[in-house]
Every structure is written in C-alpha cells, then in structure tokens.
Design a protein around this motif. Structure first.
Motif, mmCIF file in Angstrom:
data_model
loop_
_atom_site.group_PDB
_atom_site.id
_atom_site.type_symbol
_atom_site.label_atom_id
_atom_site.label_comp_id
_atom_site.label_asym_id
_atom_site.label_seq_id
_atom_site.Cartn_x
_atom_site.Cartn_y
_atom_site.Cartn_z
ATOM 1 N N ALA A 36 -21.648 -16.319 0.389
ATOM 2 C CA ALA A 36 -22.515 -15.245 -0.087
ATOM 3 C C ALA A 36 -23.517 -14.866 0.763
ATOM 4 N N LEU A 37 -24.160 -13.562 0.661
ATOM 5 C CA LEU A 37 -25.096 -13.233 1.364
ATOM 6 C C LEU A 37 -26.396 -13.196 0.484
ATOM 7 N N ASN A 38 -26.728 -14.528 0.366
ATOM 8 C CA ASN A 38 -28.186 -14.941 -0.228
ATOM 9 C C ASN A 38 -28.469 -15.999 0.495
ATOM 10 N N GLN A 39 -29.231 -16.915 -0.248
ATOM 11 C CA GLN A 39 -30.003 -18.122 0.500
ATOM 12 C C GLN A 39 -29.110 -18.968 0.976
ATOM 13 N N ASP A 40 -27.646 -18.825 0.451
ATOM 14 C CA ASP A 40 -26.636 -20.107 1.010
ATOM 15 C C ASP A 40 -25.842 -19.678 2.215
ATOM 16 N N PHE A 41 -26.074 -18.868 2.817
ATOM 17 C CA PHE A 41 -25.621 -17.991 4.012
ATOM 18 C C PHE A 41 -25.681 -19.078 5.163
ATOM 19 N N ASN A 42 -24.766 -19.404 5.578
ATOM 20 C CA ASN A 42 -24.686 -20.522 6.757
ATOM 21 C C ASN A 42 -23.631 -20.390 7.687
ATOM 22 N N VAL A 43 -24.055 -20.038 8.810
ATOM 23 C CA VAL A 43 -23.111 -19.783 10.046
ATOM 24 C C VAL A 43 -22.379 -21.089 10.405
ATOM 25 N N ARG A 44 -23.116 -21.960 10.598
ATOM 26 C CA ARG A 44 -22.544 -23.198 10.970
ATOM 27 C C ARG A 44 -21.591 -24.116 10.010
ATOM 28 N N LYS A 45 -22.004 -23.816 8.605
ATOM 29 C CA LYS A 45 -20.824 -24.198 7.823
ATOM 30 C C LYS A 45 -19.540 -23.508 7.855
ATOM 31 N N MET A 46 -19.670 -22.144 8.093
ATOM 32 C CA MET A 46 -18.288 -21.262 8.178
ATOM 33 C C MET A 46 -17.722 -21.705 9.217
ATOM 34 N N GLU A 47 -18.345 -22.243 10.333
ATOM 35 C CA GLU A 47 -17.479 -22.726 11.565
ATOM 36 C C GLU A 47 -16.747 -23.957 11.344
ATOM 37 N N ARG A 48 -17.193 -24.695 10.218
ATOM 38 C CA ARG A 48 -16.522 -25.826 9.944
ATOM 39 C C ARG A 48 -15.026 -25.436 9.076
ATOM 40 N N TYR A 49 -15.265 -24.519 8.318
ATOM 41 C CA TYR A 49 -14.124 -23.945 7.447
ATOM 42 C C TYR A 49 -13.122 -23.130 8.383
ATOM 43 N N LEU A 50 -13.637 -22.603 9.571
ATOM 44 C CA LEU A 50 -12.862 -21.767 10.414
ATOM 45 C C LEU A 50 -11.833 -22.983 11.124
ATOM 46 N N ILE A 51 -12.631 -23.956 11.673
ATOM 47 C CA ILE A 51 -11.637 -25.059 12.124
ATOM 48 C C ILE A 51 -10.557 -25.485 11.178
ATOM 49 N N ALA A 52 -11.017 -25.520 10.089
ATOM 50 C CA ALA A 52 -9.854 -26.125 8.819
ATOM 51 C C ALA A 52 -8.806 -25.225 8.716
ATOM 52 N N ALA A 53 -9.281 -23.954 8.574
ATOM 53 C CA ALA A 53 -8.354 -23.017 8.617
ATOM 54 C C ALA A 53 -7.336 -22.558 9.758
ATOM 55 N N TRP A 54 -7.808 -22.565 10.914
ATOM 56 C CA TRP A 54 -6.943 -22.567 12.113
ATOM 57 C C TRP A 54 -5.945 -23.556 11.981
ATOM 58 N N GLU A 55 -6.460 -24.551 11.811
ATOM 59 C CA GLU A 55 -5.553 -25.759 11.899
ATOM 60 C C GLU A 55 -4.450 -25.868 10.831
ATOM 61 N N SER A 56 -4.863 -25.276 9.709
ATOM 62 C CA SER A 56 -3.673 -25.167 8.482
ATOM 63 C C SER A 56 -2.655 -24.266 8.880
ATOM 64 N N GLY A 57 -2.683 -23.265 9.890
ATOM 65 C CA GLY A 57 -1.456 -22.158 10.273
ATOM 66 C C GLY A 57 -1.431 -21.152 9.473
ATOM 67 N N ALA A 58 -2.388 -20.902 8.509
ATOM 68 C CA ALA A 58 -2.704 -19.731 7.714
ATOM 69 C C ALA A 58 -3.678 -18.951 8.613
ATOM 70 N N ALA A 59 -3.511 -17.638 8.365
ATOM 71 C CA ALA A 59 -4.399 -16.772 8.943
ATOM 72 C C ALA A 59 -5.729 -16.641 8.413
ATOM 73 N N PRO A 60 -6.872 -17.061 8.893
ATOM 74 C CA PRO A 60 -8.227 -16.743 8.222
ATOM 75 C C PRO A 60 -8.989 -15.516 8.245
ATOM 76 N N VAL A 61 -9.377 -15.165 7.004
ATOM 77 C CA VAL A 61 -10.191 -13.830 6.810
ATOM 78 C C VAL A 61 -11.399 -14.172 6.109
ATOM 79 N N ILE A 62 -12.686 -13.717 6.855
ATOM 80 C CA ILE A 62 -14.012 -14.111 6.241
ATOM 81 C C ILE A 62 -14.573 -12.906 5.275
ATOM 82 N N LEU A 63 -14.723 -13.256 3.933
ATOM 83 C CA LEU A 63 -15.413 -12.412 3.162
ATOM 84 C C LEU A 63 -16.716 -12.630 2.882
ATOM 85 N N LEU A 64 -17.722 -11.821 3.249
ATOM 86 C CA LEU A 64 -19.065 -11.923 2.899
ATOM 87 C C LEU A 64 -19.313 -11.290 1.601
#
Length: 367
Positions: free
Chosen positions: A129-157
C-alpha cells in the motif's frame, strides 16, 4: 467417476492438457481416482472441487504417515487424486499431483519447517500500500519467494489514491524489482483495473499476497465485481491493517480466472530460496560477475563493480545490505535444515513412526 468423465465445472478450475499429461504418467491404480483441486484449507479438512462438484476432504492415514514436511500435505491450488465416499459429498485424498509452482515460507516459530502459501499459480500479485506501510526492503523479500516459486511476480501498489506522488513510489520499486511489472491501482477509486486484465484470463491462477492492510480482500472484491470477501479498515495510528482473511481460499472470477486470497503476513521468513535470491537481486549478481575477483565480498575489495555502482549512484547501498543480510540468513537456515535432516535420518532407524509428533493436518499457522 472416471477421470475421462471430467465435467465442465471441473475444467473451470484450471484442469487442462498439462494436467492430463501428468495424470497419464501415474500408475494405473491411481487413475481409478478422480483429480480434484484444493480450493480451501481449514484446520482439519479441505474443500476440493471434484468432477462431481465441491466436496469436503481429508487425507488418508497412509498419506499422513508418509508426509515428512508440512509442504508434503495438500495446499490451496494443488491438484490431488481423491476418492469419493459412496453416497456422500465427501472424499479422501490419496496423493498429490506434481506442482507446477509453489510459494513456500519458513513456518513461524523456532521449529525448522516449511509452510505453503499457495500452489500452481501462474502469477503472484505482491501488494504494497502507498501509505505509511510502504517498504521496499520488505518487498524484496516477497520477490525472492516469488521468483523461487516458479510463478511470475507482479507488483501492485495499492491505495494509490492516498498518495500525492504515486509515480515516485513506483520508481523506487522499479529499482528494487528488475524486470517485474509494477502497477499503480486504487480499488476504491476504480483506477488501474485495465492494467490487470491481461493476467485475468480464463483458467489462469493468481495468488494475492502481502502484509495486512494493503487491501488484498478489497482488491479481490474489486476484481470479482462483488463483495465475496469481508474487509476491515486500517489502524489510524500506524496504517497497519487488521487481519481479515483467516485462511487461504481459491475464488473463480467472472472472467474465468482463479484468484487466491491469503492471510496477511507480519513477517515473511524465507525457505530454501537461493535461486530466488539470485533472481530478485539479478542486478547485483550481474555486477558481481564484473568484479576483479571471483570471490569478491563487496566490502573493500579492489576492483569491486558492486561498490563502484553504489559510488556512482546506480545501486542503492541499502539494497546491497539487504542482499548480504538475506544471503547470510538463507545460509544459516540451510545449515539448520542439514543438521535436522541428519538427526531425523539417524532417529528413523529406531523410531517405528517417523512423524508421530505431527498433528494430523496441522499444516498452517496464521499470523
């Protein structure tokens, strides 16, 4: 019902030629069972979509006995081989068809075990979310898990209407997500839906993940054009959301796409994700290949292309720090897994039942 008699309702949940080919490779005895998709998982049972419609199901005792990790059990999105109980809308699950993709995290707590977020997804919508909870570093962790999963990651802000300069936040995210599509949306203002239509094709499965309060349930209602999920507001003091989703469930949208809602996670602990790390930080991996020394630690080594990129402003120092921190975390987890595996192997010879410590279907912990 035999597998060749699969009904149209069953096909709507993603059964296709690829799964038919997987089915054809099973032993003849397995083909007497029916393929079914797990559409919801509860503490002691599953809801599965069979050729005869929706059934409640549990795993067989043999299945339970042979499971070693939590990820060995069925999860939402899985295709399983099930046996219908005569005269009932109940089935028992005998086996799991090989997964095409699976997102896994380390289970919460000190135990070394895994937890499936979702299986057989085509796309993984990672929301922030584009509010106080916006966190690039946290999203990097999600991307690691996403790429590892085999599914194609898509980021929704999400909640773009709450932000005065959403494009600036999108630019920040682009620098941390090489090659990943990024979309600015607002469900409440009906903005950005047209950007998501290419993903929402019939038979495609999308998992929606992210922290509480990013608007996952609101997003799902928006895509469905109906209030199929309960939603709650955020806490005013810290912009953090209250937990609305308490279990994972797969929904069929009017477009024919399947969307999986998942409970918000306070923390994403990674699990066996070295390949995902390399893909999520592909920019650092590419720079590392240009370093003078193959074993460069990117600290004070001469000829370090990574440090040069930080100096000239093309790489953020915080991104390198997160890369090193996560790599260290994964190495530590791998050592713990290896130690646990050795102990389990040693104990297997003296134990008549290798997994009697495990509750029957205690496969989820909800944050």
């Amino acid at each position: 019902m035999k597998n060749t008699e699969t009904k149209q309702q069953h096909l709507a949940y993603g059964w296709n030629h690829d799964w038919e080919n997987k089915l054809a490779q099973l032993p003849a005895s397995s083909r007497l069972l029916s393929p079914a998709r797990v559409i919801a998982q509860h503490s002691h049972s599953y809801q599965i979509m069979t050729p005869d419609g929706e059934h409640t199901a549990t795993v067989t005792g043999k299945y339970e006995f042979n499971a070693v990790l939590k990820s060995d059990f069925p999860a939402v999105g899985d295709w399983v081989m099930a046996e219908k109980l005569a005269g009932e809308t109940r089935s028992v699950i005998h086996s799991l068809l090989p997964r095409q993709s699976v997102m896994i995290r380390k289970a919460a707590g000190g135990a070394v075990d895994d937890q499936v977020i979702g299986a057989n997804m085509d796309y993984l919508f990672i929301t922030n979310a584009l509010n106080q909870d916006f966190n690039v570093r946290k999203m990097e962790r999600y991307l690691i898990a996403a790429w590892e999963s085999g599914a194609a990651p898509v980021i929704l802000l999400t909640k773009a209407d709450l932000c005065e300069e959403p494009e600036a936040f999108a630019a920040l995210m682009e620098s941390a997500a090489p090659g990943v599509p990024i979309h600015l949306i607002s469900a409440l203002q009906d903005q950005g839906k047209e950007q998501l239509l290419p993903y929402l094709q019939a038979g495609k499965t999308i998992a929606v993940t992210g922290s509480s309060g990013v608007g996952k349930s609101t997003l799902l209602n928006w895509l469905a054009g109906d209030n199929i999920m309960e939603t709650q507001g955020i806490r005013e003091n810290d912009a953090r959301g209250r937990h609305t989703t308490t279990h994972r469930e797969l929904f069929l949208l009017p477009s024919g796409a399947l969307v999986m809602d998942t409970p918000g996670m306070r923390e994403l602990q990674l699990w066996d994700a070295h390949d995902g790390l390399e893909q999520a930080f592909s920019d650092i991996e590419e720079l590392s290949a240009q370093c003078r020394y193959r074993d460069c630690r990117h600290e004070s080594d001469p000829g370090c292309a990574v440090l040069q990129a930080i100096e000239d402003g093309t790489l953020e120092a915080k991104r390198l720090h997160n890369y090193k921190k996560t790599a260290k975390e994964l190495s530590h987890l791998a050592r713990k897994e290896n130690s646990l595996a050795k102990k389990a192997k040693k104990a297997a010879g003296s134990s008549p039942r290798k997994n009697e410590h495990r509750a029957k279907t205690d496969v989820w912990d909800y944050d």
